[in-house]
Design an enzyme around this catalytic site. Structure first.
Site, mmCIF file in Angstrom:
data_model
loop_
_atom_site.group_PDB
_atom_site.id
_atom_site.type_symbol
_atom_site.label_atom_id
_atom_site.label_comp_id
_atom_site.label_asym_id
_atom_site.label_seq_id
_atom_site.Cartn_x
_atom_site.Cartn_y
_atom_site.Cartn_z
ATOM 1 N N GLU A 63 0.918 -1.129 0.126
ATOM 2 C CA GLU A 63 -0.115 -0.001 -0.005
ATOM 3 C C GLU A 63 0.678 1.271 0.112
ATOM 4 O OE1 GLU A 63 -0.106 -2.686 2.052
ATOM 5 O OE2 GLU A 63 -1.946 -2.981 2.974
ATOM 6 N N CYS A 86 -2.783 -3.697 7.091
ATOM 7 C CA CYS A 86 -2.515 -3.764 8.724
ATOM 8 C C CYS A 86 -2.673 -2.602 9.478
ATOM 9 C CB CYS A 86 -0.856 -4.366 8.719
ATOM 10 S SG CYS A 86 0.517 -3.165 8.186
ATOM 11 N N CYS A 95 0.009 0.249 7.793
ATOM 12 C CA CYS A 95 -0.575 0.708 6.406
ATOM 13 C C CYS A 95 -1.716 1.674 6.685
ATOM 14 C CB CYS A 95 -0.785 -0.289 5.587
ATOM 15 S SG CYS A 95 0.796 -0.981 4.994
ATOM 16 N N ARG A 193 14.508 -22.313 -7.334
ATOM 17 C CA ARG A 193 15.199 -22.620 -6.060
ATOM 18 C C ARG A 193 15.598 -21.236 -5.434
ATOM 19 N NH1 ARG A 193 19.303 -26.962 -8.997
ATOM 20 N NH2 ARG A 193 17.758 -28.783 -8.873
ATOM 21 N N ASP A 209 21.390 -39.584 -7.930
ATOM 22 C CA ASP A 209 21.868 -38.127 -8.750
ATOM 23 C C ASP A 209 23.003 -37.697 -8.372
ATOM 24 O OD1 ASP A 209 19.421 -39.337 -9.727
ATOM 25 O OD2 ASP A 209 18.090 -37.745 -9.243
ATOM 26 N N GLU A 304 12.194 -31.796 -4.285
ATOM 27 C CA GLU A 304 12.704 -32.422 -5.749
ATOM 28 C C GLU A 304 13.326 -33.785 -5.137
ATOM 29 O OE1 GLU A 304 15.192 -30.076 -8.097
ATOM 30 O OE2 GLU A 304 14.883 -28.364 -7.315
ATOM 31 N N LEU A 310 8.260 -38.422 -1.714
ATOM 32 C CA LEU A 310 6.972 -37.639 -2.439
ATOM 33 C C LEU A 310 5.805 -38.245 -1.803
ATOM 34 C CD1 LEU A 310 7.783 -36.826 -6.256
ATOM 35 C CD2 LEU A 310 7.040 -35.305 -4.389
ATOM 36 N N THR A 311 5.653 -39.593 -1.925
ATOM 37 C CA THR A 311 4.497 -40.356 -1.474
ATOM 38 C C THR A 311 4.124 -39.961 0.115
ATOM 39 O OG1 THR A 311 5.093 -42.024 -2.966
ATOM 40 C CG2 THR A 311 3.263 -42.640 -1.226
HETATM 41 N N1 LIG Z 1 12.316 -36.682 -12.649
HETATM 42 C C1 LIG Z 1 12.402 -35.878 -11.468
HETATM 43 O O1 LIG Z 1 11.963 -34.934 -11.612
HETATM 44 C C2 LIG Z 1 13.205 -36.568 -10.236
HETATM 45 C C3 LIG Z 1 13.321 -35.707 -9.050
HETATM 46 C C4 LIG Z 1 13.964 -36.587 -8.024
HETATM 47 C C5 LIG Z 1 14.235 -37.756 -7.945
HETATM 48 N N2 LIG Z 1 14.141 -38.599 -9.165
HETATM 49 C C6 LIG Z 1 14.303 -39.924 -9.100
HETATM 50 O O2 LIG Z 1 13.712 -40.644 -8.128
HETATM 51 C C7 LIG Z 1 14.767 -41.709 -7.804
HETATM 52 C C8 LIG Z 1 14.937 -41.824 -6.362
HETATM 53 O O3 LIG Z 1 13.885 -42.241 -5.859
HETATM 54 P P1 LIG Z 1 13.683 -42.659 -3.979
HETATM 55 O O4 LIG Z 1 12.152 -42.756 -3.832
HETATM 56 O O5 LIG Z 1 14.811 -43.593 -3.893
HETATM 57 O O6 LIG Z 1 14.209 -41.135 -3.588
HETATM 58 P P2 LIG Z 1 13.831 -40.212 -2.458
HETATM 59 O O7 LIG Z 1 12.352 -40.228 -2.325
HETATM 60 O O8 LIG Z 1 14.697 -38.973 -2.769
HETATM 61 O O9 LIG Z 1 14.470 -40.631 -0.986
HETATM 62 C C9 LIG Z 1 13.846 -41.661 -0.576
HETATM 63 C C10 LIG Z 1 14.503 -42.267 0.868
HETATM 64 O O10 LIG Z 1 14.288 -41.202 1.858
HETATM 65 C C11 LIG Z 1 14.022 -41.688 3.089
HETATM 66 N N3 LIG Z 1 12.924 -41.216 3.458
HETATM 67 C C12 LIG Z 1 11.957 -40.619 2.720
HETATM 68 N N4 LIG Z 1 11.071 -40.441 3.575
HETATM 69 C C13 LIG Z 1 11.211 -40.975 4.838
HETATM 70 C C14 LIG Z 1 10.563 -41.151 6.130
HETATM 71 N N5 LIG Z 1 9.342 -40.619 6.131
HETATM 72 N N6 LIG Z 1 11.307 -41.643 7.213
HETATM 73 C C15 LIG Z 1 12.591 -42.093 6.928
HETATM 74 N N7 LIG Z 1 13.124 -42.127 5.626
HETATM 75 C C16 LIG Z 1 12.576 -41.371 4.702
HETATM 76 C C17 LIG Z 1 14.222 -43.192 3.046
HETATM 77 O O11 LIG Z 1 15.543 -43.488 3.149
HETATM 78 P P3 LIG Z 1 16.220 -44.846 3.579
HETATM 79 O O12 LIG Z 1 16.187 -45.629 2.365
HETATM 80 O O13 LIG Z 1 17.632 -44.683 4.080
HETATM 81 O O14 LIG Z 1 15.294 -45.423 4.721
HETATM 82 C C18 LIG Z 1 13.901 -43.464 1.577
HETATM 83 O O15 LIG Z 1 14.402 -44.595 0.909
HETATM 84 C C19 LIG Z 1 16.055 -41.489 -8.873
HETATM 85 O O16 LIG Z 1 16.112 -42.283 -9.724
HETATM 86 C C20 LIG Z 1 15.925 -40.162 -9.157
HETATM 87 O O17 LIG Z 1 16.381 -39.930 -10.367
HETATM 88 C C21 LIG Z 1 13.451 -38.068 -10.196
#
Ligand SMILES: NC(=O)c1ccc[n+]([C@@H]2O[C@H](COP(=O)([O-])OP(=O)(O)OC[C@H]3O[C@@H](n4cnc5c(N)ncnc54)[C@H](OP(=O)(O)O)[C@@H]3O)[C@@H](O)[C@H]2O)c1
Length: 380
Positions: A63, A86, A95, A193, A209, A304, A310-311
């Site tokens: 503002e 605010c 503001c 980033r 990687d 990343e 991710l899950t």
């Molecule tokens: N295309 C893209 O944008 C992209 C980006 C990133 C990665 N990638 C690919 O993804 C692949 C790797 O996948 P990823 O699943 O192995 O890698 P990640 O998700 O980076 O790492 C997984 C590991 O993180 C640890 N972890 C994650 N959550 C956890 C939790 N709640 N508690 C404890 N530990 C946890 C575990 O380690 P521990 O095994 O030591 O228990 C698990 O095995 C590679 O091939 C990479 O190139 C692709």
């Protein structure tokens, strides 16, 4: 094709509030942890006479910047602002005082200020004889969402980014992912980033990687810490992350059971090792992100990672938005790596539904941005 000018008063308000929200985004990377805010001042003839945004935490609010740009033309105008002005004397004066002095006829805001100390601006303005109207605006709500979420939940704003093939794979079965997306997409990732507090990955991605995760070849607004979920403190002392530790901090989150010698070795190389809260054998990701926000200032995070992390982040409702680069490649291998794993809904209606926000072309890639429902304090 010409865009029809808004005709009704409500449509005019929404039009200018959308413009104010678009201004607000210019502050991304500078304003946080303050909210991103944009402001446009419109005179009685419907002409914009000044605009501004909150560019830097501790700097002038939107503002104040817009009023300075408008000068005397602000008198009798309508001041459109994405967030309620605010009332709070923080790093800068309230503001509402600057607005009162400039004497617009009306203030129109798109989102109420949830801050307990700074809120209530509309009432103050009304008490001073200035009409103040809340016109609910989706664009203003979205741009204020990171601030609202942090305030309400203590959680950072988390954006998951991945690059995938047309058939939905982020790496080959051997783990190779360099490079799925093109140079223009990767440049955009470097730009992002340079605007967040942290870039988060899992030890699986670091192992495969050996990434740097720094912002390179772009102008940085802040230096993101590299964050690694690494329960066993297994990060290689010779990894690119550690070799580049002078360029940006590295924070490694380990389980309480991690070997002390490994933890000490990481610390001796300058790594900030954080013992994450646990939930059974796993690191509690919600507790970890809360801790990182509170103790390390990690308020905006770009993920990343691979499917492992991710899950977990999706399952705990921690992802607020997803930025998915779709590259024109087909792998055609059911064992190639997908972005998420471990779910098996029998019916499509049980699958998560994300909300498409925008579509951009980046060379031959397409960037799809989605909002995620159900993320704690998120915008959907
Ligand atoms: N295309 C893209 O944008 C992209 C980006 C990133 C990665 N990638 C690919 O993804 C692949 C790797 O996948 P990823 O699943 O192995 O890698 P990640 O998700 O980076 O790492 C997984 C590991 O993180 C640890 N972890 C994650 N959550 C956890 C939790 N709640 N508690 C404890 N530990 C946890 C575990 O380690 P521990 O095994 O030591 O228990 C698990 O095995 C590679 O091939 C990479 O190139 C692709």
């Amino acid at each position: 094709m010409s865009i029809a000018a808004p005709t009704t008063a409500a449509a005019v308000d929404r039009y200018w509030l959308d413009r104010a929200a678009a201004m607000a985004v210019r502050g991304h990377g500078g304003a946080e942890p303050n909210p991103m805010v944009g402001c446009i001042i419109v005179d009685e003839s419907g002409r914009a006479v000044g605009s501004g945004y909150h560019a830097r935490c501790g700097g002038p609010h939107a503002e104040v910047a817009a009023l300075a740009a408008a000068g005397p033309a602000a008198r009798g105008s309508t001041l459109y602002v994405s967030l309620e002005p605010c009332t709070h004397h923080g790093r800068t004066p309230p503001c509402v005082d600057a607005i009162t002095e400039a004497a617009p006829a009306r203030v129109c805001f798109g989102c109420p200020d949830p801050h307990p100390a700074a809120g209530g601006g509309a009432e103050t303005l009304r008490a001073r004889g200035i009409e103040a109207t809340h016109v609910p605006s989706e664009s203003c709500r979205l741009v204020s969402a990171p601030f609202t979420r942090l305030l309400r939940t203590g959680l950072p704003w988390v954006t998951a980014k991945w690059a995938q093939t047309i058939d939905g794979r982020i790496a080959t079965r051997s783990g190779d992912s360099k490079w799925i997306s093109g140079a223009r997409s990767r440049r955009l990732v470097h730009r992002e980033r340079g605007r967040v507090d942290g870039v988060l990955t899992g030890i699986g991605t670091v192992r495969t990687d050996d990434p740097l995760l720094t912002a390179r070849g772009v102008r940085r607004r802040r230096t993101a810490a590299r964050l690694v979920i690494d329960p066993h403190a297994a990060l290689d002392l010779d990894s690119a992350l550690i070799r580049s530790i002078d360029e940006a901090p590295v924070i490694v989150v380990v389980s309480p059971g991690a070997d002390r010698r490994d933890v000490d070795a990481l610390r001796s190389r300058g790594v900030d090792v954080v013992e994450g809260p646990t939930c059974g054998p796993r690191i509690d990701l919600t507790g970890t992100l809360t801790l990182l926000a509170r103790t390390r200032g990690m308020h905006s995070i770009l993920v990343e990672a691979g499917p492992g992390l991710l899950t977990g982040l999706f399952d705990e409702g921690l992802i607020c938005e997803a930025a998915v680069f779709v590259a024109p490649r087909l792998i055609g291998d059911p064992q190639a790596i997908p972005p998420l794993t471990g779910r098996a809904p029998a019916r499509i209606e049980s699958a998560d539904t994300l909300h498409l926000r925008s579509v951009h072309h980046r060379g031959d890639d397409v960037l799809l941005r989605y909002g995620v429902s159900g993320a704690a304090g998120s915008s959907d």
